[in-house]
Scaffold this motif. Structure first.
Motif, short mmCIF file in Angstrom:
data_model
loop_
_atom_site.label_atom_id
_atom_site.label_comp_id
_atom_site.label_asym_id
_atom_site.label_seq_id
_atom_site.Cartn_x
_atom_site.Cartn_y
_atom_site.Cartn_z
N LEU A 2 -48.01 30.14 16.09
CA LEU A 2 -49.00 29.74 17.11
C LEU A 2 -48.72 28.35 17.68
O LEU A 2 -49.05 28.07 18.83
N ILE A 3 -48.08 27.49 16.89
CA ILE A 3 -47.75 26.15 17.39
C ILE A 3 -46.75 26.26 18.55
O ILE A 3 -46.92 25.67 19.61
N ASN A 4 -45.70 27.06 18.34
CA ASN A 4 -44.73 27.27 19.41
C ASN A 4 -45.37 27.95 20.61
O ASN A 4 -45.12 27.58 21.76
N LEU A 5 -46.22 28.95 20.32
CA LEU A 5 -46.87 29.70 21.41
C LEU A 5 -47.70 28.74 22.27
O LEU A 5 -47.65 28.80 23.51
N HIS A 6 -48.45 27.87 21.60
CA HIS A 6 -49.27 26.88 22.32
C HIS A 6 -48.39 25.98 23.18
O HIS A 6 -48.68 25.73 24.36
N LYS A 7 -47.28 25.54 22.63
CA LYS A 7 -46.36 24.67 23.39
C LYS A 7 -45.83 25.42 24.62
O LYS A 7 -45.88 24.92 25.74
N TRP A 8 -45.36 26.66 24.40
CA TRP A 8 -44.77 27.42 25.52
C TRP A 8 -45.80 27.70 26.61
O TRP A 8 -45.50 27.62 27.80
N LEU A 9 -47.03 28.09 26.19
CA LEU A 9 -48.05 28.46 27.17
C LEU A 9 -48.49 27.27 28.02
O LEU A 9 -49.10 27.44 29.07
N ASN A 10 -48.16 26.05 27.55
CA ASN A 10 -48.50 24.85 28.32
C ASN A 10 -47.30 24.27 29.05
O ASN A 10 -47.37 23.16 29.59
N THR A 11 -46.22 25.00 29.10
CA THR A 11 -45.03 24.56 29.83
C THR A 11 -45.23 24.90 31.31
O THR A 11 -45.70 26.00 31.63
N PRO A 12 -44.93 23.96 32.23
CA PRO A 12 -45.26 24.19 33.66
C PRO A 12 -44.78 25.54 34.21
O PRO A 12 -45.53 26.20 34.92
N HIS A 13 -43.57 25.99 33.88
CA HIS A 13 -43.10 27.24 34.51
C HIS A 13 -43.87 28.46 33.96
O HIS A 13 -43.99 29.46 34.64
N VAL A 14 -44.41 28.36 32.73
CA VAL A 14 -45.20 29.48 32.17
C VAL A 14 -46.62 29.43 32.75
O VAL A 14 -47.18 30.48 33.12
N ALA B 118 -47.37 28.37 35.65
CA ALA B 118 -47.28 28.78 37.05
C ALA B 118 -47.27 30.29 37.22
O ALA B 118 -47.82 30.81 38.19
N SER B 119 -46.67 31.02 36.30
CA SER B 119 -46.46 32.43 36.60
C SER B 119 -47.01 33.39 35.54
O SER B 119 -46.98 34.60 35.73
N TYR B 120 -47.52 32.88 34.44
CA TYR B 120 -47.97 33.78 33.37
C TYR B 120 -49.42 33.52 32.97
O TYR B 120 -50.19 34.43 32.78
N GLU B 121 -49.77 32.26 32.88
CA GLU B 121 -51.02 31.92 32.21
C GLU B 121 -52.09 31.33 33.14
O GLU B 121 -53.25 31.27 32.77
#
Ligand SMILES: CC(C)(COP(=O)(O)OP(=O)(O)OC[C@H]1O[C@@H](n2cnc3c(N)ncnc32)[C@H](O)[C@@H]1OP(=O)(O)O)[C@@H](O)C(=O)NCCC(=O)NCCS
Length: 172
Positions: A16-28, A30-33
């Motif tokens: 979940l730590i990685n998931l949280h980091k990825w979901l807050n990445t600008p490109h994610v 912009a197009s996923y979350e």
């Protein structure tokens, strides 16, 4: 990019730590979350997929022995909107590569092809697989075309989605 081994590991609490980091990445975002998420929001959404209360099956994408992103599958018959557009037993897939340095290098289409073989059409009753990028997500649409998906419908709900499908006989 040199092709490395791709594997899919069931999502666990420790991811979940990685998931949280990825979901807050600008490109994610912009197009996923659509919006940034707190750790608590990510945990409460994804924990039910770990416990099995939510039937969506979630995996971490492991590339070259490192976690680089997320992929999930669900039965289209469980999706109140998408089930109206697809006949027969179908699985829907969503994914993102969380590491910005790894996008647009040809990985996404290869990850999806591997996932179709290992985790979608491994179940004999599944006849097709669909993806539903936003009509504005040109790079995802291109990646899915390269993986063999074909466009069949644009949805007419608020966020118009570009539905694409691939059939069992095209993969196996
Ligand atoms: C969607 C995603 C998984 C695709 O993986 P990827 O490794 O980036 O995809 P690929 O490199 O295999 O293919 C991308 C293609 O889009 C092209 N592309 C990149 N930017 C583009 C743009 N702005 N317009 C059109 N095409 C574009 C690339 O050139 C490439 O095509 P090519 O190989 O013919 O040159 C990844 O980009 C991602 O995680 N994006 C953020 C989250 C997301 O959008 N998820 C999908 C939600 S449905």
């Amino acid at each position: 990019m040199k092709h490395q081994n791709t594997e899919f590991k069931k999502l666990e609490k420790s991811d979940l730590i990685n998931l949280h980091k990825w979901l807050n990445t600008p490109h994610v975002i912009a197009s996923y979350e659509n919006k940034p998420s707190s750790f608590e929001e990510v945990k409460s959404k994804y924990i039910t997929r770990i416990t099995g209360e939510d039937p969506t099956q979630s995996f971490v994408i492991i590339y070259d022995n490192k976690p680089i992103g997320y992929i999930q599958k669900y039965l289209v018959s469980n999706d109140h909107e998408l089930k109206n557009y697809v006949n027969g037993e179908s699985v829907g897939v969503d994914l993102f590569i969380g590491e910005p340095s790894l996008i647009h290098k040809g990985l996404g289409s290869r990850i999806l092809q591997a996932f179709l073989k290992k985790h979608v059409f491994d179940e004999n009753n599944i006849e097709s697989c669909i993806v539903d990028p936003l009509t504005t997500n040109a790079s995802a649409i291109r990646a899915y075309e390269k993986a063999g998906f074909k466009h069949f419908k644009i949805t007419d709900d608020q966020e118009s989605k570009y539905l694409m499908i691939i059939f069992r006989y095209e993969v196996l």
